[in-house]
Design a protein around this motif. Sequence first.
Motif, PDB file in Angstrom:
ATOM      1  N   ALA A 155       0.842  -1.187   0.000  1.00  0.00           N
ATOM      2  CA  ALA A 155       0.000   0.000   0.000  1.00  0.00           C
ATOM      3  C   ALA A 155       0.874   1.231   0.000  1.00  0.00           C
ATOM      4  CB  ALA A 155      -0.913   0.005   1.215  1.00  0.00           C
ATOM      5  N   ASN A 156       0.324   2.316  -0.467  1.00  0.00           N
ATOM      6  CA  ASN A 156       1.034   3.585  -0.458  1.00  0.00           C
ATOM      7  C   ASN A 156       0.016   4.678  -0.160  1.00  0.00           C
ATOM      8  OD1 ASN A 156       3.581   5.101  -1.087  1.00  0.00           O
ATOM      9  ND2 ASN A 156       2.187   6.084  -2.528  1.00  0.00           N
ATOM     10  N   LEU A 157       0.089   5.240   1.041  1.00  0.00           N
ATOM     11  CA  LEU A 157      -0.907   6.200   1.498  1.00  0.00           C
ATOM     12  C   LEU A 157      -0.231   7.473   1.975  1.00  0.00           C
ATOM     13  CD1 LEU A 157      -3.157   3.823   3.640  1.00  0.00           C
ATOM     14  CD2 LEU A 157      -3.489   4.488   1.256  1.00  0.00           C
ATOM     15  N   GLN A 158      -0.929   8.620   1.791  1.00  0.00           N
ATOM     16  CA  GLN A 158      -0.429   9.900   2.293  1.00  0.00           C
ATOM     17  C   GLN A 158      -1.321  10.404   3.421  1.00  0.00           C
ATOM     18  OE1 GLN A 158      -0.802   9.721  -1.409  1.00  0.00           O
ATOM     19  NE2 GLN A 158       1.165   8.709  -1.111  1.00  0.00           N
ATOM     20  N   PHE A 159      -0.676  10.957   4.452  1.00  0.00           N
ATOM     21  CA  PHE A 159      -1.408  11.449   5.608  1.00  0.00           C
ATOM     22  C   PHE A 159      -0.927  12.851   5.991  1.00  0.00           C
ATOM     23  CE2 PHE A 159      -1.463   6.846   6.020  1.00  0.00           C
ATOM     24  CZ  PHE A 159      -2.799   6.593   6.317  1.00  0.00           C
ATOM     25  N   ASN A 160      -1.824  13.599   6.594  1.00  0.00           N
ATOM     26  CA  ASN A 160      -1.469  14.801   7.338  1.00  0.00           C
ATOM     27  C   ASN A 160      -1.469  14.405   8.814  1.00  0.00           C
ATOM     28  OD1 ASN A 160      -1.574  16.755   5.047  1.00  0.00           O
ATOM     29  ND2 ASN A 160      -3.709  16.089   5.014  1.00  0.00           N
ATOM     30  N   LEU A 161      -0.323  14.495   9.450  1.00  0.00           N
ATOM     31  CA  LEU A 161      -0.195  14.095  10.849  1.00  0.00           C
ATOM     32  C   LEU A 161       0.012  15.342  11.694  1.00  0.00           C
ATOM     33  CD1 LEU A 161       0.026  11.842  12.957  1.00  0.00           C
ATOM     34  CD2 LEU A 161       2.489  11.795  12.521  1.00  0.00           C
ATOM     35  N   PHE A 162      -0.975  15.666  12.514  1.00  0.00           N
ATOM     36  CA  PHE A 162      -0.895  16.803  13.412  1.00  0.00           C
ATOM     37  C   PHE A 162      -0.668  16.296  14.841  1.00  0.00           C
ATOM     38  CE2 PHE A 162      -3.706  17.884   9.911  1.00  0.00           C
ATOM     39  CZ  PHE A 162      -3.240  19.121   9.491  1.00  0.00           C
ATOM     40  N   SER A 163      -0.022  17.106  15.636  1.00  0.00           N
ATOM     41  CA  SER A 163       0.103  16.775  17.056  1.00  0.00           C
ATOM     42  C   SER A 163       0.079  18.054  17.875  1.00  0.00           C
ATOM     43  CB  SER A 163       1.395  15.999  17.343  1.00  0.00           C
ATOM     44  OG  SER A 163       2.525  16.841  17.248  1.00  0.00           O
ATOM     45  N   ALA A 164      -0.395  17.928  19.088  1.00  0.00           N
ATOM     46  CA  ALA A 164      -0.372  19.023  20.060  1.00  0.00           C
ATOM     47  C   ALA A 164      -0.030  18.422  21.404  1.00  0.00           C
ATOM     48  CB  ALA A 164      -1.722  19.741  20.119  1.00  0.00           C
ATOM     49  N   VAL A 165       0.797  19.111  22.178  1.00  0.00           N
ATOM     50  CA  VAL A 165       1.231  18.572  23.467  1.00  0.00           C
ATOM     51  C   VAL A 165       1.434  19.721  24.449  1.00  0.00           C
ATOM     52  CG1 VAL A 165       3.659  18.634  22.767  1.00  0.00           C
ATOM     53  CG2 VAL A 165       2.947  17.112  24.622  1.00  0.00           C
ATOM     54  N   ALA A 166       1.071  19.463  25.692  1.00  0.00           N
ATOM     55  CA  ALA A 166       1.344  20.377  26.805  1.00  0.00           C
ATOM     56  C   ALA A 166       2.237  19.647  27.802  1.00  0.00           C
ATOM     57  CB  ALA A 166       0.047  20.827  27.470  1.00  0.00           C
ATOM     58  N   ALA A 167       3.182  20.366  28.408  1.00  0.00           N
ATOM     59  CA  ALA A 167       4.135  19.730  29.329  1.00  0.00           C
ATOM     60  C   ALA A 167       4.453  20.664  30.471  1.00  0.00           C
ATOM     61  CB  ALA A 167       5.413  19.350  28.587  1.00  0.00           C
ATOM     62  N   LYS A 168       4.630  20.084  31.646  1.00  0.00           N
ATOM     63  CA  LYS A 168       4.987  20.869  32.834  1.00  0.00           C
ATOM     64  C   LYS A 168       6.038  20.120  33.631  1.00  0.00           C
ATOM     65  CE  LYS A 168       4.385  24.530  35.421  1.00  0.00           C
ATOM     66  NZ  LYS A 168       5.790  24.478  35.894  1.00  0.00           N
ATOM     67  N   HIS A 169       7.064  20.851  34.054  1.00  0.00           N
ATOM     68  CA  HIS A 169       8.122  20.289  34.876  1.00  0.00           C
ATOM     69  C   HIS A 169       7.851  20.565  36.352  1.00  0.00           C
ATOM     70  CE1 HIS A 169      10.243  20.240  31.008  1.00  0.00           C
ATOM     71  NE2 HIS A 169      11.097  19.406  31.557  1.00  0.00           N
ATOM     72  N   PHE A 170       8.137  19.575  37.176  1.00  0.00           N
ATOM     73  CA  PHE A 170       8.058  19.695  38.630  1.00  0.00           C
ATOM     74  C   PHE A 170       9.392  19.196  39.183  1.00  0.00           C
ATOM     75  CE2 PHE A 170       3.862  18.835  36.899  1.00  0.00           C
ATOM     76  CZ  PHE A 170       3.097  19.856  37.439  1.00  0.00           C
TER      77      PHE A 170
END
Length: 475
Positions: A317-332
């Motif tokens: 197979a040969n497929l094209q995708f739009n891959l989005f990501s969102a992330v929030a991070a906090k250090h303690f």
Amino acid sequence: MKTRKMRWRWLAMCLALPLTGCALGSVRQVKVDALGRYDEARGVTVEVKGEDVPEAMRKELQESFLRAVEGRARRPADATGEPLKLEVRVVEAVSPEAAPATQSERVAEQARTAFGLTEFEKSAGRLAIEGTLLAPEGGRKLGLVRWESAGEPASLASRAGREAGEALGREMDFRRGDFVNRRAADERLFLTPTALTLEPGELVVSNDELLLFRAGVGLGRRVELNVWGGALPIPVATGVPFYFIHVVGGAGAAALGVVGAVDIGFKVKLLEESRYLPGVAASYDFLNVFGGAVGGAGIVVLGNGVAASGGVGAAGANLQFNLFSAVAAKHFGNFQLTAGAYVLDNHHLIPQGAAITLTTETTGGGGDDGVGGSESTTIPRIPTEVQPFVGAQYVLGPHSELAAEFFPRKPFSDSFGTTGIRWLIGSNAPRGPVAFDRLRVRIDVAALWVYLPPTEKSAGTPFPLPWVGLGIYKL
């Protein structure tokens, strides 16, 4: 033969210098940790230490260093807290055996200084100083600058304080709003991003599972560019996900499938982590996925029955995708918590190379027992899917850290996660013209945990698959 060996040595040096970076000039090294927690510190105090340092030289070093660092660091004039402390230590002060008598000797002296070779030849004299930036209470180390030059120590004191102070002050100004101490490889855990990006000019070349390659570069304080390429071997019996892609066995499928990917994308830091607020980052990748398995298989996205296949015995197979990501991070302190999601969208920009079929379960008439079966329908594209994730990281020390990730899915038995350890290997100081202190080697050893469904002979159980990664960072 000797000439040929010399050529290879010069070629090796030319290749090594761009990779590790160059440590040229009198300022050999400078680094500063995040200073956001000390935004109320009022200026900087400078103290010169070292045995047998003449009083005139001590005073010259202190005054020139103080003027330069305060002029560049731009600490708040209205701050009311205790000042940061700067301890300047004279590491070595060697008087020359004789003043350079010829032009060639003076050029050689300047060359030794430029290439950081004064410690190997001290007949022309040498001055080496080290400045350590400390927290107001004096116990925590926040920064470091090293300076050295060939020549008469007394005549070099003023220049040493000015150049070292300016270099340290510029880095202090750059870090004054940061609340997170940035380390190599902090832009990712194993399979998920964090809210940090590569530093400006920082380069990375890495490989995961021997076949998946990545090259990345920091384009600014908030933007990084990444290119991925390669393939990943996956046991088809377990349906192990890679980015949300499964290889699954068809009739007579072998025990090993391959999912390949070519990906180019960028990541943007939307919000800097502060004292109370988390950092936030988002990314976009154009992802081309191709796959196949011996004996016939297909690509399944998110395990929801959507497949792209060339048919049994001719899997691919040969497929094209739009891959989005969102992330929030906090250090303690030394602990970091992340949470975010991937969004996989199949609105392709170029034609796809496979038919897409949707397989659904039926409740009657389709199976051999007359109770159930399945139906397949060809669709124009794969529905948009969302995969949330959470992650955690704990820094054990300057060279090691633990990390874990979890990807919840429905049903829960389809969830998966990782647990593992990361090592960062590198030098703390440059050597000659090569900045080994800006080079870090990342080693990841982890387990990718999946759930093996129950069979006639065994109950369902979590199963670990090895995950190994290696990366080289030029800071």
